[in-house]
Design an enzyme around this catalytic site. Structure first.
Site, short mmCIF file in Angstrom:
data_model
loop_
_atom_site.label_atom_id
_atom_site.label_comp_id
_atom_site.label_asym_id
_atom_site.label_seq_id
_atom_site.Cartn_x
_atom_site.Cartn_y
_atom_site.Cartn_z
N GLU A 177 0.88 -1.17 0.00
CA GLU A 177 0.00 0.00 0.00
C GLU A 177 0.91 1.21 0.00
OE1 GLU A 177 -3.60 0.29 0.55
OE2 GLU A 177 -3.73 -1.81 -0.07
N CYS A 196 -1.69 9.16 2.58
CA CYS A 196 -1.44 8.61 1.23
C CYS A 196 -2.49 9.01 0.22
CB CYS A 196 -1.32 7.09 1.30
SG CYS A 196 -2.67 6.32 2.19
#
Lengths: 400, 493
Positions: free
Chosen positions: B225, B260
């Site tokens: 991720e 993110c």
């Protein structure tokens, strides 16, 4: 290709969520030499179905098929989008230096590691279809007809597909000592019927692909302890690269024939006192691509499913999981990761993109700073989907 | 023994030997079958839930210590999301564990088939520093739900949360199967040398490459991720006030841009840009006041490394004169004010890497449709956002922009939709999780075929004859007439 809807909590109303499959981009497919047409084109089907452009590098060890693909595919497919490149390891290395959106590899674990390491440099996702030693557990059966069918399936499944040069081929058998003699007798008769006797008279079997593999297989039998365990077969035809179906009874477990994937027409049979021991035997070794079990004992079946791990399990037959397009085909652990066949092929070459659409109205004020106690309470209740609590809070009736 | 920090030479470091021993113990625990039962999985998930509920204040305090994270953010983005994750898993676990029936075809008749989910074994979860509680435990929820044993290595850059996790997980969870290893590069390297059944990493692309290369040695599957530059395209003819509030909430309201899926930069038309800047300025002041450096509702920059990294982006010659709002810094408090930059050149430093901070460049284009080319010319981001009322533009965006996930008319909220997979594509990552996707991420779906002894067709076996070949071909294509022809020997070839 249609998007899949997702469920949204009321908090985000009105909104819609869905998962949209999209192509990854430009993908690289490496195929192997043992089923050089299907293992090359099956992944191509998935890649194309998912909307990608493709480079296919078939194995140079199957040169006739490789040339066939290079010459024929461009006549039937869109040349700008699907390309076949032929060559050996050097070409493979050069291809691996490039950045791909996905690499699909069928082959050995050793080369699988090289492919994944190269992919890591570009964060390229990979699917690795590897191999392993696929065990076949043969429980002691009592019905003659069932025993006959079992033996036919084993004989057909071991030597039929490419003389044992198959990733999901039977590697070795696990049998109870008391059943072994009957099984081996029947197996020998069936082999003679299906394949003839002696390497010079063999029929219905593929040759070993090349001299290198032929010598590798011969070497497996060179160990005197292994040679001593041969109970049937063993003859070879060096000119035609044929090896007769060969059965070994209890070769030493630390010999290479029992530690490396055989990928050939040699069948070790390991005898056990009790068929239950097969679970421990299998778990002490790397996870195989497939496991085959011949038994009528339902609780043994469940025990095997729960206590062992493999890419797939087939009860009372061999190889057939390969042709079930609704089943994912792939390994686990040393036998690989990722899967394909049917829709799984489409998925293997797709990115599942999450898409959420919202409107501008209504607005939920408490999302925004400056934050205070009220907003904090609101958010807590909202996240707990406590709509009644929210209502009370708004009406100034909530005590906390 | 795991869980030892890297300290002075008096305490043994967590080296390769210690890592190997730890994995060995966990393999033994996994082999015993303990983690596979529904009861065990349920008990651990309940443990996580209880742990989060009973220590909410301590968690908020640790997050405040590591990041000066505002209480509401700690609540929504860390505690509440993790609790929802646990609750969903508890509610759905039985259903997830049930084998899925699969169809079989004429060629294998009679047979039945199913797909059985099973745990991968012993997994390694390495998490990030920006949402250190959530990003550590959310993957743990998936690993436990799928029946694995696991090691969690929290980020050392958020030390208060790291040690809180080590302490609490030791108290609430089954330590024979679930362990926390704290530490930095040496400890992580020692862990990466081991053979795991899966590695789940949240962080940046540079380390992601190292992790995948280490995993390749053992043929270990990975989920990465990562991040990227998540763009926000702002069309005209929209409710600009609401849009800007949502952009601000997604950018500075998410750990001060250190997330993110935070909007990284904005793209809008040259014509519309001044209005966007004004609206952003207005709402920023409403949210954070005239002295945002003093606002309690903003996280600080995590450490001096990142503070200097961000400062350098502002010091870049190419952006001098482009700052239209903010730009203030306080090094002693590691704070940078919400900063807007207008019309930065594409080759400026700030446009080369993920910003991960409170700076928002605004790029301008002639036509709003051009923004899609701008986005597609870069690396695929983890998220992309579009604010528009134009249906055609919206559909073009959805079809042509590739990113982990897309949101129209909002930012970051797709994170909370547990029925949507959360993950990247290309540089932004491999694999996805959340909800059932977490369970799947840590499972092997084993194909199982059941056959009986009846219905054994001689056509399968040698000797192979033309007749058998004809029949087999007909069976595989499922063509009923071809089958009849083949049986009666009426085929053309």
């Amino acid at each position: 290709m249609a998007p899949k809807k997702g469920h949204l909590p009321l908090l985000f109303f009105p909104a819609s969520g869905e998962v949209l499959p999209e192509p990854l981009g430009t993908v690289l497919i490496f195929s192997s030499w043992n089923f050089p047409i299907s293992l090359a084109l099956d992944p191509v089907i998935g890649a194309v179905a998912a909307g990608n452009t493709v480079v296919l590098k078939p194995s140079e060890l199957a040169p006739a098929c490789s040339s066939f693909l290079a010459e024929t595919l461009p006549r039937y497919l869109d040349n700008r989008a699907v390309k076949v490149v032929t060559g050996g390891p050097n070409l493979g290395e050069q291809l691996l230096e490039q950045k791909w959106d996905k690499i699909f590899f069928t082959g050995s674990p050793q080369v699988g590691r090289i492919v994944m390491s190269a992919a890591a440099r570009h964060l390229t996702p990979v699917t690795l279809e590897l191999g392993g030693k696929c065990p076949t557990i043969v429980d002691t059966l009592s019905s003659t007809s069932e025993i006959k069918i079992t033996v036919k399936r084993i004989a057909g499944g071991k030597w039929g597909p490419c003389s044992g040069q198959a990733c999901i081929g039977i590697d070795y058998l696990l049998v109870e000592k008391k059943f072994c003699t009957m099984l081996v007798d029947l197996l020998m008769k069936t082999i003679r019927r299906f394949y003839g006797e002696g390497a010079k008279n063999m029929k219905n079997m593929c040759k070993i692909i090349n001299k290198h593999q032929f010598e590798r297989l011969q070497n497996l039998l060179k160990d005197p302890a292994v040679a001593a365990s041969i109970v049937y077969g063993g003859s070879v035809d060096e000119e035609r690269l044929l090896i007769e179906p060969t059965i070994l009874l209890d070769p030493p477990l630390d010999a290479e024939i029992m530690t490396e994937e055989i990928f050939g027409p040699l069948l070790p049979i390991i005898t056990l006192n009790n068929i239950q021991e097969s679970i421990e035997f299998i778990n002490a070794r790397p996870k195989p691509l497939a496991m085959y079990v011949f038994t009528k004992d339902e609780s043994f079946k469940q025990q095997l499913l729960q206590e062992t791990s493999s890419g797939s399990v087939t009860f009372n037959d061999v190889m057939v999981q390969f042709i079930c397009d609704s089943l994912p085909f792939g390994g686990v652990g040393q036998s690989g990761f990722g899967r394909y066949h049917g829709k799984y092929s489409f998925d293997a070459f797709s990115h599942e993109k999450a898409v959420m659409r919202r409107g501008f109205f209504p607005e939920i004020e408490p999302r925004y700073p400056p934050w205070n106690d009220f907003k904090l309470k609101f958010i807590r209740l909202a996240y707990n989907f406590d709509y009644l609590g929210l209502l009370l809070l708004m009406l100034g009736l909530k005590r906390n | 023994m795991g869980g030892e920090k890297e300290e002075t030479s008096s305490k043994p470091a967590f080296d390769v030997g210690a890592a190997s021993e730890l994995v060995g113990k966990l393999r033994g625990a996994f082999a015993s079958g303990k983690t596979r039962s529904y009861q065990w999985r349920e008990s651990q998930l309940k443990g996580l839930l209880k742990m989060t509920e009973e220590h909410e204040q301590e968690i908020a305090d640790a997050l405040h210590s590591d990041l000066a994270k505002p209480e509401l953010e700690s609540y929504i983005y860390e505690a509440a999301m993790l609790k929802n994750s646990c609750r969903l898993a508890l509610k759905e676990l039985k259903r997830w564990m049930v084998p899925e029936k699969a169809k079989t075809s004429l060629t294998t008749f009679p047979s039945s088939a199913e797909i059985v989910p099973e745990p991968l074994g012993v997994v390694l979860i390495i998490s990030a520093w920006n949402y250190p509680y959530l990003l550590s435990l959310d993957p743990v929820v998936g690993a436990i739900a799928a029946g694995n044993a696991l090691v969690l290595k929290p980020s050392e850059i958020a030390p208060a949360t790291s040690s809180l996790l080590a302490k609490l997980m030791g108290e609430y969870l089954d330590t024979s199967c679930i362990r926390v290893v704290e530490g930095a590069v040496p400890e992580t390297t020692a862990l990466l040398e081991q053979k795991w059944d899966k590695i789940f990493y949240t962080g940046n692309g540079k380390i992601g490459r190292i992790i995948m290369a280490a995993a390749a040695k053992h043929l270990t599957p990975v989920a990465l991720e990562l991040g990227g530059k998540s763009p926000v395209v702002v069309d005209s003819g929209i409710d600009l006030k609401v849009s800007c509030r949502r952009i601000i909430a997604g950018k500075w309201g998410c750990n001060n841009g250190q997330a993110c899926i935070s909007p990284d930069y904005v793209i809008t038309t040259r014509e519309h840009a001044p209005k966007v800047v004004d609206a952003l300025k207005q709402e920023l002041e409403k949210f954070y006041g005239k002295n945002p450096l003093e606002s309690k509702d903003l996280s600080r920059i995590v450490n001096s490394n990142h503070f200097f990294r961000l400062s350098k982006l502002l010091d870049d010659d190419k952006v001098s004169g482009k700052v239209v709002h903010g730009g203030e810094k306080d090094q002693s408090k590691l704070r940078i004010a919400p900063t807007l930059l207008l019309d930065v050149p594409r080759d400026a430093l700030i446009m080369q890497e993920e910003i991960f901070g409170p700076l928002l460049p605004i790029l301008t284009v002639d036509k709003i449709e051009d923004s899609f080319d701008v986005i597609n010319s870069g690396m695929k981001p983890l998220a992309a956002y579009l604010f528009t009322n134009n249906k055609k533009l919206r559909e073009e965006f959805v079809m042509s922009v590739s990113a982990g996930g897309l949101v129209v008319n909002d930012t970051t909220v797709h994170l909370a939709i547990l029925s949507l997979p959360f993950g990247g594509v290309g540089e932004s990552g491999i694999g996805a999780y959340h909800g059932k996707f977490s369970f799947d991420a840590f499972s092997h779906k084993k194909a199982v075929v059941y056959r009986g002894f009846m219905g054994d067709a001689a056509i399968r076996y040698p000797p192979y004859t033309k007749m058998k070949l004809r029949l087999l071909k007909a069976l595989i294509t499922g063509n009923f007439f071809a089958i009849i022809r083949a049986i009666f020997g009426l085929s053309k070839d």
